[in-house]
Design an enzyme around this catalytic site. Sequence first.
Site, PDB file in Angstrom:
ATOM      1  N   HIS A 250       0.844  -1.200   0.000  1.00  0.00           N
ATOM      2  CA  HIS A 250       0.000   0.000   0.000  1.00  0.00           C
ATOM      3  C   HIS A 250       0.876   1.245   0.000  1.00  0.00           C
ATOM      4  O   HIS A 250       1.839   1.330   0.740  1.00  0.00           O
ATOM      5  CB  HIS A 250      -0.908   0.027   1.238  1.00  0.00           C
ATOM      6  CG  HIS A 250      -2.101  -0.873   1.119  1.00  0.00           C
ATOM      7  ND1 HIS A 250      -3.210  -0.735   1.910  1.00  0.00           N
ATOM      8  CD2 HIS A 250      -2.355  -1.905   0.280  1.00  0.00           C
ATOM      9  CE1 HIS A 250      -4.106  -1.651   1.573  1.00  0.00           C
ATOM     10  NE2 HIS A 250      -3.607  -2.387   0.592  1.00  0.00           N
TER      11      HIS A 250
ATOM     12  N   TYR B 118      -8.749   5.565   8.195  1.00  0.00           N
ATOM     13  CA  TYR B 118      -8.795   5.943   9.614  1.00  0.00           C
ATOM     14  C   TYR B 118      -9.791   7.091   9.718  1.00  0.00           C
ATOM     15  O   TYR B 118      -9.555   8.155   9.135  1.00  0.00           O
ATOM     16  CB  TYR B 118      -7.432   6.422  10.102  1.00  0.00           C
ATOM     17  CG  TYR B 118      -6.397   5.317  10.267  1.00  0.00           C
ATOM     18  CD1 TYR B 118      -5.741   4.781   9.171  1.00  0.00           C
ATOM     19  CD2 TYR B 118      -6.083   4.826  11.536  1.00  0.00           C
ATOM     20  CE1 TYR B 118      -4.786   3.778   9.331  1.00  0.00           C
ATOM     21  CE2 TYR B 118      -5.129   3.831  11.704  1.00  0.00           C
ATOM     22  CZ  TYR B 118      -4.483   3.309  10.595  1.00  0.00           C
ATOM     23  OH  TYR B 118      -3.552   2.324  10.760  1.00  0.00           O
TER      24      TYR B 118
ATOM     25  N   PRO C  65      -3.234  -0.104  19.404  1.00  0.00           N
ATOM     26  CA  PRO C  65      -3.095  -0.603  18.031  1.00  0.00           C
ATOM     27  C   PRO C  65      -3.178   0.452  16.920  1.00  0.00           C
ATOM     28  O   PRO C  65      -2.830   0.155  15.779  1.00  0.00           O
ATOM     29  CB  PRO C  65      -4.255  -1.598  17.890  1.00  0.00           C
ATOM     30  CG  PRO C  65      -5.245  -1.181  18.917  1.00  0.00           C
ATOM     31  CD  PRO C  65      -4.464  -0.570  20.042  1.00  0.00           C
TER      32      PRO C  65
ATOM     33  N   LYS D  95       1.835  -0.653  15.320  1.00  0.00           N
ATOM     34  CA  LYS D  95       3.277  -0.676  15.594  1.00  0.00           C
ATOM     35  C   LYS D  95       3.750  -1.896  16.377  1.00  0.00           C
ATOM     36  O   LYS D  95       4.949  -2.189  16.406  1.00  0.00           O
ATOM     37  CB  LYS D  95       3.673   0.578  16.380  1.00  0.00           C
ATOM     38  CG  LYS D  95       3.656   1.834  15.547  1.00  0.00           C
ATOM     39  CD  LYS D  95       4.856   1.875  14.632  1.00  0.00           C
ATOM     40  CE  LYS D  95       4.751   2.949  13.584  1.00  0.00           C
ATOM     41  NZ  LYS D  95       4.843   2.458  12.221  1.00  0.00           N
TER      42      LYS D  95
ATOM     43  N   TYR E  38       4.590   6.255  10.218  1.00  0.00           N
ATOM     44  CA  TYR E  38       3.691   5.136   9.894  1.00  0.00           C
ATOM     45  C   TYR E  38       4.428   4.085   9.072  1.00  0.00           C
ATOM     46  O   TYR E  38       4.371   2.888   9.373  1.00  0.00           O
ATOM     47  CB  TYR E  38       2.459   5.647   9.150  1.00  0.00           C
ATOM     48  CG  TYR E  38       1.328   4.638   9.082  1.00  0.00           C
ATOM     49  CD1 TYR E  38       1.435   3.499   8.285  1.00  0.00           C
ATOM     50  CD2 TYR E  38       0.171   4.806   9.833  1.00  0.00           C
ATOM     51  CE1 TYR E  38       0.409   2.565   8.233  1.00  0.00           C
ATOM     52  CE2 TYR E  38      -0.858   3.873   9.785  1.00  0.00           C
ATOM     53  CZ  TYR E  38      -0.737   2.762   8.982  1.00  0.00           C
ATOM     54  OH  TYR E  38      -1.738   1.833   8.935  1.00  0.00           O
TER      55      TYR E  38
END
Length: 391
Positions: free
Chosen positions: A72, A201, A294, A298, A384
């Site tokens: 992604h 998100y 979560p 990570k 990220y």
Amino acid sequence: MRTPVAIVGAGPAGLLLSHLLDLAGVESVIVETRSREYVEARIRAGILEQSTVDLLRETGLSDRLDREGDEHRGIYLQWPRERHHLDFVDLVGRSVTVYGQTEVTKDLGKARAAAGQQIYYEVADTAVHDIETDRPYLTFTDADGIPQKLDADLIVGCDGSFGPCRTAIPDAAKQTWERTYPYSWLGVLADVAPSTDELIYAWHPDGFAMHSMRSATVSRLYLQVPNGTDIGTWSDDRIWEALATRLGHGQDGWTLTPGPVTDKSVLPMRSFVQQPMRHGRLFLAGDAAHIVPPTGAKGLNLAVADVALLAPALATLVRDKDSTLADAYSDTALRRVWRCTHFSWWMTTMLHQSDDPFDRQLQLSQLQWLARSEAGRAGLAENYAGLPIGF
Ligand code: PHB
């Protein structure tokens, strides 16, 4: 029994450590309280950082990941009436891969079995002894009920936050930090094609929601729920309705396709760090030393980064009696641990509803800054997609 390195825990951290030690010519023995089937069925997050993928590739563990993993470029961040794509590749030249962390554990389990790794599953009463001497040892009861003693040069706790290793370090020699959050996640696994190409998100006045996935036919979704939520109060219909609202079904023509729910559970959220990550001849890696909520996925990536530092440190200590890397391990690992602890806390507190109206205004301000500032987006992307191991 005797081994150079005794590893407590056959989750991803312990299995990967034994694999990396093996590549460096160092033998190890693993003990694990659960069965192999149990360890390989635990549902975990589904995002691998670039450094995790690189490490699995470089060490011969990526056959299935290369076939089934889905690269992604980024994620979507959204709030009511706005959805923004953050392209990590454009922003920082790094990507992430969608591949269930459960699948990583299965791949590791298979590789270690093929290599003849000694693993004692379903042990009980594991205890570590004499870690402040140069003759530490483990005791445990094996699956047949027989008491065992395992002498080692070094012991590594890869036994998660409830294992015996973390607590074996005396109080006077450690510091801990903890944050609990006033909300949990309701996680759902569903047999339906994802309604999105990349993870969403979503900030929403009803609570955070997220759309993730496991494959072209399996979706993974999450809803913010109050702590102590009884899963029985969330029927599948109620779950899909809340997901549709929070994820913006109908917004700009986007639709959420519901499907059969195959698993649902409530997950608590916690931040925790214990340091140092070494005491005498006991080293800690992964959840044994730190827990992250979560949001940001990570947990496993951090465990992989710990183990990637720890394996060469232990190998040079055991093989060459050179303690330079082992002495630096805790400080080096903790730099990255605290960075990920901050990032996971930041993502969590930016996206979840709290009762404080002031917090809500700050969250929206932060999200709008991310949407409009390339520097803001690059900061999120760098964290990220994952900082380099050893950061
Ligand atoms: C997941 O796919 O389970 C997942 C993905 C991203 C997260 C957390 C969980 O931040």
